[in-house]
Write an enzyme that holds these catalytic residues in place. Structure first.
Site, mmCIF file in Angstrom:
data_model
loop_
_atom_site.group_PDB
_atom_site.id
_atom_site.type_symbol
_atom_site.label_atom_id
_atom_site.label_comp_id
_atom_site.label_asym_id
_atom_site.label_seq_id
_atom_site.Cartn_x
_atom_site.Cartn_y
_atom_site.Cartn_z
ATOM 1 N N CYS A 122 -36.693 62.546 61.829
ATOM 2 C CA CYS A 122 -37.990 63.044 61.329
ATOM 3 C C CYS A 122 -38.938 63.324 62.496
ATOM 4 O O CYS A 122 -40.145 63.054 62.418
ATOM 5 C CB CYS A 122 -38.617 62.074 60.342
ATOM 6 S SG CYS A 122 -37.720 61.939 58.794
ATOM 7 N N GLN B 196 -43.777 51.675 64.080
ATOM 8 C CA GLN B 196 -42.698 51.289 64.992
ATOM 9 C C GLN B 196 -43.091 50.151 65.924
ATOM 10 O O GLN B 196 -42.234 49.523 66.538
ATOM 11 C CB GLN B 196 -42.261 52.501 65.825
ATOM 12 C CG GLN B 196 -41.555 53.569 65.031
ATOM 13 C CD GLN B 196 -40.277 53.072 64.381
ATOM 14 O OE1 GLN B 196 -39.534 52.272 64.957
ATOM 15 N NE2 GLN B 196 -40.015 53.533 63.168
ATOM 16 N N ASP C 140 -50.709 55.054 64.244
ATOM 17 C CA ASP C 140 -49.545 54.716 63.426
ATOM 18 C C ASP C 140 -48.797 53.586 64.117
ATOM 19 O O ASP C 140 -48.181 53.779 65.160
ATOM 20 C CB ASP C 140 -48.661 55.960 63.277
ATOM 21 C CG ASP C 140 -47.286 55.648 62.695
ATOM 22 O OD1 ASP C 140 -47.080 54.521 62.209
ATOM 23 O OD2 ASP C 140 -46.422 56.531 62.738
ATOM 24 N N HIS D 204 -43.804 61.392 64.270
ATOM 25 C CA HIS D 204 -42.938 61.470 63.100
ATOM 26 C C HIS D 204 -43.499 62.555 62.181
ATOM 27 O O HIS D 204 -44.692 62.839 62.194
ATOM 28 C CB HIS D 204 -42.961 60.099 62.412
ATOM 29 C CG HIS D 204 -42.010 59.931 61.273
ATOM 30 N ND1 HIS D 204 -42.262 60.431 60.016
ATOM 31 C CD2 HIS D 204 -40.819 59.278 61.185
ATOM 32 C CE1 HIS D 204 -41.266 60.109 59.200
ATOM 33 N NE2 HIS D 204 -40.376 59.418 59.888
ATOM 34 N N LYS E 47 -40.749 47.463 58.215
ATOM 35 C CA LYS E 47 -40.413 47.549 59.631
ATOM 36 C C LYS E 47 -40.481 46.181 60.310
ATOM 37 O O LYS E 47 -39.990 46.021 61.421
ATOM 38 C CB LYS E 47 -41.374 48.499 60.351
ATOM 39 C CG LYS E 47 -41.450 49.902 59.777
ATOM 40 C CD LYS E 47 -40.228 50.731 60.086
ATOM 41 C CE LYS E 47 -40.455 52.179 59.662
ATOM 42 N NZ LYS E 47 -39.343 53.067 60.007
#
Length: 405
Positions: A363, A202, A199, A122, A225
């Site tokens: 993104c 997600q 990260d 991203h 999320k």
């Protein structure tokens, strides 16, 4: 809690509404998840019954708010199997956490040191590292991707060297749904004494990650999320690394003592938590984690895999439809295009049918450049979606194709 889709859907009030006169079909979960009533109630309860600033307050409301906020930190600690509660830093979200670490490493990197990111990132996972390299003279290296949307692990291993100081990779691609082999990535990076930041934005709604087992140095994610509120997230960092990094922001809460001659900083986690935090957001984050764990992440993963398999098969029956991201290891995200039709136009027609999808580059422009496309239509599924909603999506895509060709 047994997995009952009707019971689960009843927990989410927004799923009962209509859009453009049609029942809402919400398939934009990779952008943000919907919130169960219990999370909404936690926010209302805070502002209705014990709204007060936290820490240091001697009055009852402040003490109650402080206790609830720190209980939420402990819930997050236990959920991710983190050794110490003070290794959990509350942030405004994943982007904040990434920038905090990037800022800290600006005092640790030298010219010609190397930072590795992946081609699946991203923009939030690319731009801070570019800024870091411009500031320090470090070199940014990129793990290439394959046509299937997976990382080229052989290439990654050749990028690693004694110059590598930090490796940054997302756990799951927001654009393609690819699940990256982060355990292998971490182990390889540690062999050259590089730190790793993962990260998990997600992944957190689909996978329950054990951060001690992964032996990751930093992990970032966002509450919104995973059925929590927007504007709050966490950074996990190993204590040794958090002690090395300088404060990201100056202000109240993060200090031990202030004089006009010198300021000393508070211990973890407060060193990185300047100012009044999103108190109700942190508390509601803890509530969201309780809710998801009550359903169970194994049940969530099993159900979402069924949705992904079903949706993939149904969409591929549409002539001229191409799916991007076909790795064998992926979560419930399908990015696709119809031949000769711009994804924005497809998304606009789907919206008229009450179907919420995301269109554009998500993104993640380097991914779109790799496939030489302007963007995709992205349908991302959660545990509260149904096969009937998949059928409505497929029908809507067919209708869009008929109208636009």
């Amino acid at each position: 809690m047994s997995f009952n889709i009707d019971t689960i859907r009843a927990d989410f009030p927004i799923l009962q509404r209509e859009v453009n006169g049609k029942p809402l079909v919400y398939l934009d979960n990779a952008a943000t998840s919907q919130k169960p009533q219990i999370v909404i109630d936690a926010i209302v309860d805070y502002y209705s019954n014990y709204n007060a600033n936290i820490h240091r307050g001697v009055h009852a409301l402040s003490q109650e708010a402080t206790d609830k906020y720190e209980e939420a930190r402990q819930k997050i600690q236990h959920h991710f199997n983190v050794g110490k509660a003070h290794e959990i830093i509350f942030t405004s979200g994943t982007t904040h956490g990434i920038n905090l670490v990037a800022h800290g490493f600006s005092s640790l990197l030298n010219a010609n040191d190397e930072v590795i990111v992946s081609a699946l990132e991203h923009h939030s996972n690319i731009v801070p590292w570019q800024m870091l390299c411009e500031k320090t003279g470090a070199v940014l290296k990129v793990i290439p991707m394959t046509q299937e949307g997976a990382l080229d692990m052989a290439a990654y291993n050749t990028l690693l060297s004694s110059k590598t100081k930090l490796v940054f990779v997302n756990q799951i691609s927001n654009a393609l749904g690819t699940i990256n082999p982060i355990q292998d990535i971490i182990e390889a990076a540690h062999k050259v004494d590089a730190a790793v930041l993962i990260d998990g934005a997600q992944a957190c709604a689909h996978i329950k990650s054990d951060l001690q087992a992964l032996d990751v140095d930093f992990y970032v994610t966002s509450a919104h999320k995973m059925c929590g509120p927007t504007g709050v997230g966490v950074l996990y960092g190993k204590e040794k690394w958090l002690n090395k990094l300088p404060p990201y922001q100056g202000g109240g809460e993060m200090i031990a003592e202030v004089t006009f001659e010198k300021t000393t900083y508070a211990d973890l986690p407060h060193k990185f938590e300047a100012g009044t935090p999103n108190i109700c957001g942190g508390i509601a984050f803890g509530t969201a984690i309780d809710y998801l764990n009550k359903i169970g992440f194994h049940a969530i993963a099993t159900y979402e895999h069924e949705l992904l398999t079903y949706a993939t098969a149904q969409l591929l029956q549409i002539e001229g439809l191409t799916i991007y991201g076909t790795s064998s290891d992926k979560t419930s995200v399908i990015s696709f295009n119809l031949k000769g039709i711009h994804p924005y136009d497809v998304g606009t027609i789907l919206d008229k049918l009450g179907i919420a999808v995301r269109t554009g580059h998500h993104c993640a422009q380097p991914i779109m450049n790799f496939y030489n496309i302007p963007g995709t239509v992205r349908a991302s599924f959660a545990f509260y979606n149904t096969k009937e909603e998949v059928d409505l999506l497929v029908s809507g895509v067919r209708r869009a194709q008929q109208m636009l060709t």
